[in-house]
Design a protein around this motif. Sequence first.
Motif, PDB file in Angstrom:
ATOM      1  N   PRO A 151     -49.324 -53.318 -50.521  1.00  0.00           N
ATOM      2  CA  PRO A 151     -48.262 -52.637 -51.264  1.00  0.00           C
ATOM      3  C   PRO A 151     -48.633 -52.460 -52.737  1.00  0.00           C
ATOM      4  N   SER A 152     -48.056 -51.438 -53.360  1.00  0.00           N
ATOM      5  CA  SER A 152     -48.314 -51.173 -54.777  1.00  0.00           C
ATOM      6  C   SER A 152     -47.023 -50.765 -55.475  1.00  0.00           C
ATOM      7  N   ALA A 153     -46.897 -51.209 -56.727  1.00  0.00           N
ATOM      8  CA  ALA A 153     -45.810 -50.777 -57.611  1.00  0.00           C
ATOM      9  C   ALA A 153     -46.464 -50.365 -58.924  1.00  0.00           C
ATOM     10  N   TYR A 154     -46.795 -49.089 -59.033  1.00  0.00           N
ATOM     11  CA  TYR A 154     -47.558 -48.599 -60.180  1.00  0.00           C
ATOM     12  C   TYR A 154     -46.654 -48.211 -61.343  1.00  0.00           C
ATOM     13  N   VAL A 155     -47.046 -48.613 -62.551  1.00  0.00           N
ATOM     14  CA  VAL A 155     -46.536 -47.993 -63.761  1.00  0.00           C
ATOM     15  C   VAL A 155     -47.462 -46.817 -64.045  1.00  0.00           C
ATOM     16  N   ASP A 156     -46.904 -45.604 -64.042  1.00  0.00           N
ATOM     17  CA  ASP A 156     -47.697 -44.378 -64.200  1.00  0.00           C
ATOM     18  C   ASP A 156     -47.628 -43.887 -65.641  1.00  0.00           C
ATOM     19  N   LEU A 157     -48.797 -43.559 -66.202  1.00  0.00           N
ATOM     20  CA  LEU A 157     -48.859 -42.990 -67.553  1.00  0.00           C
ATOM     21  C   LEU A 157     -49.722 -41.727 -67.520  1.00  0.00           C
ATOM     22  N   PRO A 158     -49.160 -40.620 -66.983  1.00  0.00           N
ATOM     23  CA  PRO A 158     -49.937 -39.385 -66.887  1.00  0.00           C
ATOM     24  C   PRO A 158     -49.718 -38.459 -68.085  1.00  0.00           C
ATOM     25  N   VAL A 159     -50.787 -37.790 -68.492  1.00  0.00           N
ATOM     26  CA  VAL A 159     -50.689 -36.774 -69.533  1.00  0.00           C
ATOM     27  C   VAL A 159     -51.532 -35.582 -69.077  1.00  0.00           C
ATOM     28  N   GLY A 160     -51.014 -34.378 -69.326  1.00  0.00           N
ATOM     29  CA  GLY A 160     -51.750 -33.214 -68.845  1.00  0.00           C
ATOM     30  C   GLY A 160     -51.275 -31.920 -69.469  1.00  0.00           C
ATOM     31  N   ILE A 161     -51.931 -30.856 -69.031  1.00  0.00           N
ATOM     32  CA  ILE A 161     -51.672 -29.512 -69.526  1.00  0.00           C
ATOM     33  C   ILE A 161     -51.125 -28.657 -68.384  1.00  0.00           C
ATOM     34  N   ARG A 162     -50.070 -27.907 -68.672  1.00  0.00           N
ATOM     35  CA  ARG A 162     -49.556 -26.927 -67.714  1.00  0.00           C
ATOM     36  C   ARG A 162     -49.927 -25.530 -68.208  1.00  0.00           C
ATOM     37  N   TYR A 163     -50.613 -24.767 -67.348  1.00  0.00           N
ATOM     38  CA  TYR A 163     -50.889 -23.369 -67.663  1.00  0.00           C
ATOM     39  C   TYR A 163     -49.954 -22.521 -66.819  1.00  0.00           C
ATOM     40  N   LYS A 164     -49.044 -21.805 -67.474  1.00  0.00           N
ATOM     41  CA  LYS A 164     -47.968 -21.100 -66.782  1.00  0.00           C
ATOM     42  C   LYS A 164     -48.316 -19.630 -66.553  1.00  0.00           C
ATOM     43  N   GLY A 165     -47.953 -19.140 -65.378  1.00  0.00           N
ATOM     44  CA  GLY A 165     -48.100 -17.724 -65.084  1.00  0.00           C
ATOM     45  C   GLY A 165     -46.946 -16.929 -65.679  1.00  0.00           C
ATOM     46  N   PHE A 166     -46.892 -15.645 -65.366  1.00  0.00           N
ATOM     47  CA  PHE A 166     -45.811 -14.805 -65.866  1.00  0.00           C
ATOM     48  C   PHE A 166     -44.513 -15.143 -65.144  1.00  0.00           C
ATOM     49  N   ARG A 167     -43.440 -15.110 -65.889  1.00  0.00           N
ATOM     50  CA  ARG A 167     -42.123 -15.330 -65.298  1.00  0.00           C
ATOM     51  C   ARG A 167     -41.661 -14.055 -64.604  1.00  0.00           C
ATOM     52  N   ARG A 168     -41.203 -14.200 -63.373  1.00  0.00           N
ATOM     53  CA  ARG A 168     -40.637 -13.081 -62.630  1.00  0.00           C
ATOM     54  C   ARG A 168     -39.203 -13.435 -62.269  1.00  0.00           C
ATOM     55  N   TYR A 169     -38.269 -12.762 -62.924  1.00  0.00           N
ATOM     56  CA  TYR A 169     -36.852 -13.082 -62.778  1.00  0.00           C
ATOM     57  C   TYR A 169     -36.633 -14.563 -63.133  1.00  0.00           C
TER      58      TYR A 169
END
Length: 265
Positions: A151-169
């Motif tokens: 079993p695991s109980a992780y403390v998560d520390l994620p950091v990242g970049i989101r590259y977004k596409g064009f918004r449609r509606y």
Amino acid sequence: LYKLKYFVIVFILFAGASRVVGQRKSVDNLTYFDDRKIHFGFYLGLNTMDYRITNYNNVLDNPVFVNNPELKAKALNYYKNNEKFAAEVYDIMPGFTVGGVFNYRLTRDIDLRFSPGMSLGNRSLKYFIPIDPTLVSQSRGMDEKTYLSTPSAYVDLPVGIRYKGFRRYNLRPYVYVGAAYRQDLENKRITQSVVHLKSNGGYAEIGLGLDSYLEYFRFTTEFRFSYGLNNLIKHDTATDAPIPYYGFIFKELDSNIFSLIFYFE
């Protein structure tokens, strides 16, 4: 592979539902939401944890047996003199993920994300030789199934970049790339019976997501794959804890985590 297919199917279903909700009205919701420099939110999700396993071809190839004939003799006794055997991860056991998110807008199409949280999950091992019951009985109150669980109980520390596409509606797809550090808080009383593991490690992460702009908030569905970068195995031979005889077959044990995450921002 089966775990990946399972999460992709669920992701498609939720993405389809988000599309229906997002397109239900012809009006564009939250038209200025993405112009904010900073915003916050929270997330809930499901996960399944896996190991990438490399076994020794012969368990006696493990360096722990060099110049340690007593350990070698005890191990072979437990293995019933089987020097060649293997182990693998057995069964899918869904886990739970929860946390918060901090979003910083870098450009029109790129966001920086920090999403600390916690992930609870479990992995179970299957061996292709019988497990000696005397080893199981060393850990009071355990049966063989529990003995082989990690079993695991992780403390998560994620950091990242989101590259977004064009918004449609009211919909906007994106790609996520990042890294995470995870610290396992689980009491290793169970885990260290069968195998000794390091409690922390780094991960490379990639994800695909779909933003749905609703009337009062943005709802996001994301599928994320976390690829462990560290060999987690520890071949301890100290007698102050149960010696992980069945863990000596592992040359390398790396972690994979598949997550389906729902953001509310």
